[in-house]
Structure formats: structure tokens, C-alpha cells
Write an enzyme that holds these catalytic residues in place. Sequence first.
Site, short mmCIF file in Angstrom:
data_model
loop_
_atom_site.label_atom_id
_atom_site.label_comp_id
_atom_site.label_asym_id
_atom_site.label_seq_id
_atom_site.Cartn_x
_atom_site.Cartn_y
_atom_site.Cartn_z
N ASP A 272 0.81 -5.12 -7.84
CA ASP A 272 1.20 -4.05 -6.93
C ASP A 272 0.62 -4.34 -5.54
OD1 ASP A 272 1.97 -1.78 -5.63
OD2 ASP A 272 0.65 -0.42 -6.75
N LYS A 279 -0.75 -2.37 0.79
CA LYS A 279 -2.12 -1.94 0.53
C LYS A 279 -3.09 -2.74 1.39
CE LYS A 279 -1.67 -0.70 -4.39
NZ LYS A 279 -2.11 0.70 -4.30
N ASP A 349 4.52 2.23 -2.01
CA ASP A 349 3.37 2.05 -2.90
C ASP A 349 3.37 3.08 -4.04
OD1 ASP A 349 1.08 0.87 -3.83
OD2 ASP A 349 -0.25 1.70 -2.29
N ARG A 353 5.75 5.59 -10.54
CA ARG A 353 6.57 6.72 -11.01
C ARG A 353 8.05 6.36 -11.02
NH1 ARG A 353 4.16 10.36 -6.40
NH2 ARG A 353 2.53 8.80 -6.70
N1 BES Z 1 -1.25 1.23 -8.74
C1 BES Z 1 -1.58 2.24 -7.79
C2 BES Z 1 -2.66 3.21 -8.28
C3 BES Z 1 -3.99 2.60 -8.57
C4 BES Z 1 -4.98 2.63 -7.62
C5 BES Z 1 -4.28 2.04 -9.80
C6 BES Z 1 -6.21 2.08 -7.89
C7 BES Z 1 -5.52 1.50 -10.08
C8 BES Z 1 -6.48 1.52 -9.11
C9 BES Z 1 -0.33 3.05 -7.47
O1 BES Z 1 0.88 2.35 -7.52
C10 BES Z 1 -0.46 3.56 -6.08
O2 BES Z 1 -0.45 2.76 -5.19
N2 BES Z 1 -0.62 4.87 -5.93
C11 BES Z 1 -0.73 5.49 -4.67
C12 BES Z 1 0.40 6.47 -4.54
C13 BES Z 1 0.53 7.05 -3.17
C14 BES Z 1 1.14 6.05 -2.24
C15 BES Z 1 1.40 8.29 -3.25
C16 BES Z 1 -2.07 6.21 -4.63
O3 BES Z 1 -2.41 6.88 -5.59
O4 BES Z 1 -2.76 6.08 -3.64
ZN ZN Z 2 0.94 0.78 -8.81
MN MN Z 3 1.38 1.36 -5.79
#
Ligand code: BES
Ligand code: ZN
Ligand code: MN
Length: 502
Positions: A272, A279, A349, A353
Site C-alpha cells: 500500500d 503515504k 489511500d 474498504r
Molecule cells: N493500510 C492502511 C492502514 C494502516 C495504517 C495499516 C498503518 C497498518 C498500519 C490503510 O489503507 C490506510 O491508508 N488508511 C488510511 C485511510 C484514510 C486515508 C481515510 C488511514 O487510516 O489513515
Molecule cells: Zn491499506
Molecule cells: Mn491505504
Amino acid sequence: VIVAGAASAARLKADVLLLPVVEGVKRVPSGVAGLDEALSGGLQSLLTATRGRLGEVTDTLTLGRLGPSRLALVGLGPEDVLDRVRLGNSMQIAVGRLGRPRTWLAVQLDPGLAPGVDPGELAEAAVEAAVLAGFSQATMRATRERKGREDRTVRRLTLIGFSRLDRPRMEAAAVVAEATNLARGLVNSPPSALTPEAFAAKARRSGAAAGLKVEVLGPAELKGRGYGAILAVGGGSVAPPRMVTLTYTPSRAARSPGGRLLALVGKGITFDSGGISIKPANDLHFMKGDMGGAAAVLGAMTAIGRLKPPVPVVGILCLAENMVSDRAMRPGDVVRSGAGITIEVTNTDAEGRMVLADGIHHAVGLGATDIVDIATLTGGQRVALGPVAAAIMSDAPGLESEVTAAAAAAGERVWPLPTFAEYEGMLESPIADLNNSPGPNASAITAGLFLKRFAAGTRWLHIDMAAPSWNRVPGLSEVPSGPSGFGVRLLTRLALTMGAKR
Ligand code: BES
Ligand code: ZN
Ligand code: MN
């Protein structure tokens, strides 16, 4: 690991004899006075030296005075907070800390040292710890020397002071722990090696070996089914998405009459990057583990195939790589999911979902009565609960209590987040049915509520294990560090305990 029982440790040629002890026991209890005598007071010295904190190992060489070459006290922490989770963590952390050799372990339960500990639970935790100890992250080291140091396999486990060994339970514990190691290995795999295609190939092999039916949808089939959400997420990568379905069907005779079909749906983002909403560079390499949900589902399905519960189960792996390229989805794009629900991509990101939306819809199409999704979904889970507990959300109280009970019995922690209706409004989009990223407020909750829309009224429960999947909090010493295989144990237990109820 070969598990056997024994009446006494005196003549056992084990490498290490482990004595679990709760915090605060300071005098040698009568049950192990013989060990203390054989060592001329050595056990008392160990007890004086230890604090009995969770996972603490206090050990000594036995210098020929006892069968086992070493004797080690294993701290279980305070008795009043000791539960299945802490018992499992104590054993896993302690076995990991033992010096070598430790290919043959013996564990002695003494009610004076470890009052209140259930023999069945300790035996199960010991078997699990022995198998989990065989996992190594160092799979890609080039030299033999550095690899050799990493051979951690425990080959024999002897249980002492357990009146009666529950064989099937011990075997199940070993199967589940092997499956947990399968998930840990996948989470640890480099993203260049574990593409969606490679993951699907692994699922084919592991699924077939466990007696499961395995079906793989490639990009063309996903397109044919209109699964536009997973396709959009994977669109930026040269390694296109896959959706894998593993099916376990109990024999007619064994099948429970409840008529339930359990679906396990896992997020499998093999890397990701965040996509165009990229990120930051810090810790980005950990995003190779963003397929932990799919790994947990695959692990659980292999255990389910071997342990044969009475309920039919399908496992769905939503595999894609979230990359940056000229073909990547853009912020502002609107994609149409397989359910026909349109999604405005406000943040690329928030991809997990999206792949799960199509996976959950796929589960509905297969006739699932109960859908459990599991994902490394949000930073919000991490902020709220850290690696200590996964967040759960559900619209089905019965399923929620089954999952909660399964987790507690399996030694994994879950904790509920609310599903108040007010949060739902945050998912509205001016252009589409949903927006994929309502922003930082209650982000773990809005992510869960997004998924609920795709369960279409089917009993549903969501597990966000962003942090528990890989504990990398240095100060959190009471939770094993590194890839945990979180979810395998609880999902397997859920399938095993799901009977004809309801
Ligand atoms: N894979 C990430 C979430 C994550 C963060 C998993 C740290 C493990 C460790 C997910 O895809 C993500 O990026 N989530 C974002 C969503 C946001 C952009 C709405 C988040 O939670 O910051
Ligand atoms: Zn993710
Ligand atoms: Mn993500």
C-alpha cells in the site's frame, strides 16, 4: 512438534524444563520441592531472582542434577489479570527468549507456582508457543551461518503435571499455530515477491493441501462481474488484482442443521503506497503487511479444512497492489462497485474498504448468512487500541458475541467500536453513493460503516487489526513483536464453535 505427557521431569533428557510462575510467588511450593532438592536449593534461588513478569525467563543450568539441561521459570504476570491471551503471550514470548538448544522442551504445571491456571489452557498455549517459536523473519538471508542461527524449530514437547492430555485439542492447537505461521510468513514476504498473482498461487497450493476448493478470479473475470472497486485499486500496478475464493464444505453427516454459511473476507493489499494520495516515506516498508487480513483468512481456511467444523465456510481474499502510475485511480474518480454502489475516491489511500466492498458483495452472492471481514484497515484503529486489541464493529449482536467468545478462547483480543447512525452521514458524497474517505474524525468507524453497506443486510462483523497484525511498538513488551498472524486463531475458533444456533 511431537507432544507427550510424563509424570516427572527427573529423568527427562529435555533441553529445557519450563516452570510457569505467577508474579509474587516467593517460596518453593511442596509440589516442586523435589526439583529444588535435586538442585540443592537452585529453584528457590531462581524464585528469589525472578519477578515473574509476563514472558520473563529466569533460568539456570542443571549440571547433571536433573534430566533437563536447563531449568527456566516463565513469568505469567499477576494472577488477577491472567487470562488466555496473557497466558499465550507469556509462553510465546518466553519460548522465544530461551537460549539454544531448545529443540526439546518440557513444561511442568504446578498449582503452587501457577495457581488458577487451567491445565488444558496451559497445554494448548505451550503447544502453540512451541510451533510459533519455529517462525523466523530471516527467510531471505544469503549465508548459511546467518540462516543457521535462525533455526528455531521445537521438535518435542513434554507436558508434566497435566492429569490427562486432551489429544484432539493439542493437535488442533498445533494445526492452528502452523496456520498462524503461514499467515506470519505471508505478512513478512517482500511485496515484489508476493504480488496478487503470487498470493493467489500460494492460496491454490495451501488450499488444495488442506482439502479446500479454490477458485481464482483474474482481472478479466473481475471486469466481467463489474467488480470495479478492486479493479480501480489495482489499476496503478503492473501486477493486476485477484479475488480468491476458498470453499470448505463439511460432509453431509457432520453438517450442523443451522443452515448457516460463514464467509471470511480478507483485505489483501500486497503493498500500500497510498496511491496518488501517496503515504510519507517513514515506515512505508511495513505496508508490505497490508495483506494481513487475507493472510489471516487463508491461514484460518487451511486450519478449518483440516479441523473440519460442522459449518460450511468460504474464505475470500481481495488481492491488489495500491501503486502510483499513469493508470492509477485518481482522487476525484468515481468507480462503480460490483454491488452497483458508486464510490467517489476522495483519497486513494482509503483503498482497503474498496477491495473489501467487492469481496463482501461476492460473499453475499455466494449466499453467506454471516460475513466476517478482517483488515489492516485504518490508522484510526492504531491510534485507538494499538497492537493490544483489534477493533470490531457489527450489526449482529449474536454474531458479535460469538466472535468475542471465540477471540477470548483463542487468546486474541477484540474490542467494539460503536455504529451510531450519526457517523453514516459522513459517508455521503456530492457526486456518488459513498465517498471513500470521510477524513480523520472517527476514521476507523467510518471505514467500518462503509463496509457495512456492502453486506446488504446479511449478519456482518468487521475486524480492524491494523496494529495487532504487526506489533512494532517497542514499549509494548507484553505482546509478541513482529508479524503476529492475528486473526487466524480467532477465525478458526469461530468456525469451530459456530454450531446450529439461531
Ligand atoms: N493500510 C492502511 C492502514 C494502516 C495504517 C495499516 C498503518 C497498518 C498500519 C490503510 O489503507 C490506510 O491508508 N488508511 C488510511 C485511510 C484514510 C486515508 C481515510 C488511514 O487510516 O489513515
Ligand atoms: Zn491499506
Ligand atoms: Mn491505504
